[in-house]
Scaffold this active site. Structure first.
Site, PDB file in Angstrom:
ATOM      1  N   THR A  44      -7.006 -12.512  -1.881  1.00 49.52           N
ATOM      2  CA  THR A  44      -7.673 -13.772  -2.225  1.00 49.52           C
ATOM      3  C   THR A  44      -6.994 -14.957  -1.563  1.00 49.52           C
ATOM      4  O   THR A  44      -7.656 -15.892  -1.117  1.00 49.52           O
ATOM      5  CB  THR A  44      -7.656 -13.966  -3.760  1.00 49.52           C
TER       6      THR A  44
ATOM      7  N   SER B 297      -7.232  -6.173  -1.251  1.00 51.19           N
ATOM      8  CA  SER B 297      -6.251  -5.132  -1.571  1.00 51.19           C
ATOM      9  C   SER B 297      -6.865  -3.896  -2.211  1.00 51.19           C
ATOM     10  O   SER B 297      -6.221  -2.862  -2.308  1.00 51.19           O
ATOM     11  CB  SER B 297      -5.112  -5.681  -2.437  1.00 51.19           C
TER      12      SER B 297
ATOM     13  N   THR C  98      -3.899  -9.440  -4.989  1.00 52.83           N
ATOM     14  CA  THR C  98      -3.190  -9.189  -6.251  1.00 52.83           C
ATOM     15  C   THR C  98      -3.605  -7.872  -6.915  1.00 52.83           C
ATOM     16  O   THR C  98      -2.834  -7.302  -7.678  1.00 52.83           O
ATOM     17  CB  THR C  98      -3.441 -10.340  -7.255  1.00 52.83           C
ATOM     18  N   ASP C  99      -4.826  -7.410  -6.613  1.00 56.83           N
ATOM     19  CA  ASP C  99      -5.352  -6.283  -7.397  1.00 56.83           C
ATOM     20  C   ASP C  99      -4.502  -5.005  -7.288  1.00 56.83           C
ATOM     21  O   ASP C  99      -4.337  -4.295  -8.276  1.00 56.83           O
ATOM     22  CB  ASP C  99      -6.802  -5.979  -6.992  1.00 56.83           C
TER      23      ASP C  99
HETATM   24  N1  ASP Z   1      -9.627  -8.834  -4.774  1.00 53.94           N
HETATM   25  C1  ASP Z   1      -8.454  -9.576  -4.388  1.00 53.94           C
HETATM   26  C2  ASP Z   1      -7.470  -8.625  -3.736  1.00 53.94           C
HETATM   27  O1  ASP Z   1      -6.762  -7.941  -4.431  1.00 53.94           O
HETATM   28  C3  ASP Z   1      -7.855 -10.234  -5.577  1.00 53.94           C
HETATM   29  C4  ASP Z   1      -6.685 -11.144  -5.289  1.00 53.94           C
HETATM   30  O2  ASP Z   1      -6.083 -11.144  -4.245  1.00 53.94           O
HETATM   31  O3  ASP Z   1      -6.336 -11.928  -6.231  1.00 53.94           O
HETATM   32  O4  ASP Z   1      -7.401  -8.544  -2.549  1.00 53.94           O
END
Ligand code: ASP
Length: 337
Positions: free
Chosen positions: A12, A54, A85-86
């Site tokens: 993100t 991710s 983050t995922d």
């Molecule tokens: N869907 C995103 C990822 O994990 C979520 C994030 O980065 O907060 O790439």
């Protein structure tokens, strides 16, 4: 002057709105430009490795990322990895096992909102990551919301809040407060050897979350599908059913057939102890390996890593019982408040 390498992988933090939804599109150089002034006396170089959400970062990417870190580690004082983050906690655990005895800090960070939004969490998280990367404290870490988490203990616990990550059953490696970056002196960063790249992962594993009524046949089906190791998330402090649907018996058979079965808890905090209840001891008696308070993320990465290193299930079993990188065992005090 500190030399820091910023490796971008997407997430993100690096995303923009596309017609198909939010997706990574901001490269590492563009991220680095926006980080100007967040840390003094540091030179930041950039390596654009991936541009992925991710959810698409898998063991193949873990291996590539580990190799990249291993290749550049001697040229830098620290490395920051921009990551979605995922699955960041899985990657952090995987890198911890693949890059044991790393000489420098490697700090993963990301954000809940794109770096295009200057008031959101991306800049703050990068600031923390950069300062941790310049700290001289070696290891693999996650930096989020002014907290630094040991790589094998991170878990994403919230989907929207800026306070999205927690250190599970383990003190923060460092915090950022009015005293600056406060490192926990009780976190051991002692290196026990040279940093060898051991980045092979085997994906023939499975995570089985128990629920009331689950059929023991699942173990036979997993075996038929070529699964070699199963992490069972049992109930509470440690329990598996044996009445009518005998999961403990099915585990015993699977173990006899050469499968590695490790058991933990569905509860996020305070770990498991399969010696407490009869429904737990049955499981221990069946040959399953209890992994105490290891997170699911660390258990998955460790099982994949152990099978990537050793073909012999007996070796994998042995590895799963040893605490390699603070992924299990009694916590140390938190001295960062
Ligand atoms: N869907 C995103 C990822 O994990 C979520 C994030 O980065 O907060 O790439």
């Amino acid at each position: 002057m500190k030399n820091i390498l910023l490796i971008s992988t997407g997430g993100t933090l690096a995303s923009s709105q596309a017609e198909t939804g939010l997706r990574p599109g901001i490269g590492g150089n563009s991220i680095a430009e926006r980080l100007n002034g967040l840390i003094r006396d540091a030179q930041i170089d950039v390596k654009e490795l991936f541009l992925l959400d991710s959810s698409n970062i898998q063991p193949e990417e873990w291996s590539e990322l580990a190799a990249c870190i291993h290749q550049y580690r001697k040229q830098y004082d620290g490395i920051v990895v921009i990551h979605g983050t995922d699955t960041m906690a899985y990657t952090a655990a995987a890198l911890s096992f693949a890059l044991q005895n790393i000489e420098i800090p490697v700090v993963l960070t990301g954000s809940q909102v794109s770096i295009e939004n200057t008031i959101a969490d991306a800049t703050e998280n990068c600031r923390a990551a950069l300062h941790m990367a310049a700290s001289g404290c070696p290891g693999i870490f996650v930096a989020f919301n002014r907290k630094i988490i040991t790589g094998t203990r991170a878990s994403k616990t919230r989907t929207r809040s800026f306070d999205a990550f927690e250190s599970i059953d383990f003190p923060y490696a460092a915090r950022i407060n009015s005293r600056g970056l406060v490192l926990n002196p009780r976190i051991s960063h002692e290196r026990k050897g040279i940093c060898e790249l051991r980045s092979k992962f085997c994906t023939d594993i499975f995570v089985l979350k128990l629920f009331p009524g689950i059929s023991p046949d699942i173990f036979r089906l997993l075996k038929e599908a070529g699964i070699r190791g199963v992490y069972v998330e049992g109930f509470g402090i440690g329990g598996l059913p044996f009445l009518r649907r005998n999961i403990a018996g099915a585990i015993q058979e699977a173990v006899r057939d050469g499968m590695v079965v490790v058991i933990g808890s569905q509860c996020l905090y305070e770990g498991s102890d399969y010696t407490v209840y009869e429904v737990g001891r049955e499981a221990l008696g069946s040959g399953a390996i209890a992994i105490g308070n290891m997170t699911t993320e660390a258990a998955v990465a460790k099982l994949m890593w152990a099978f990537g290193q050793y073909d012999d299930p007996a070796m994998v079993r042995e590895i799963m019982t040893v605490n390699l990188l603070d992924e299990m065992g009694a916590p140390v005090p938190d001295l960062t408040e």
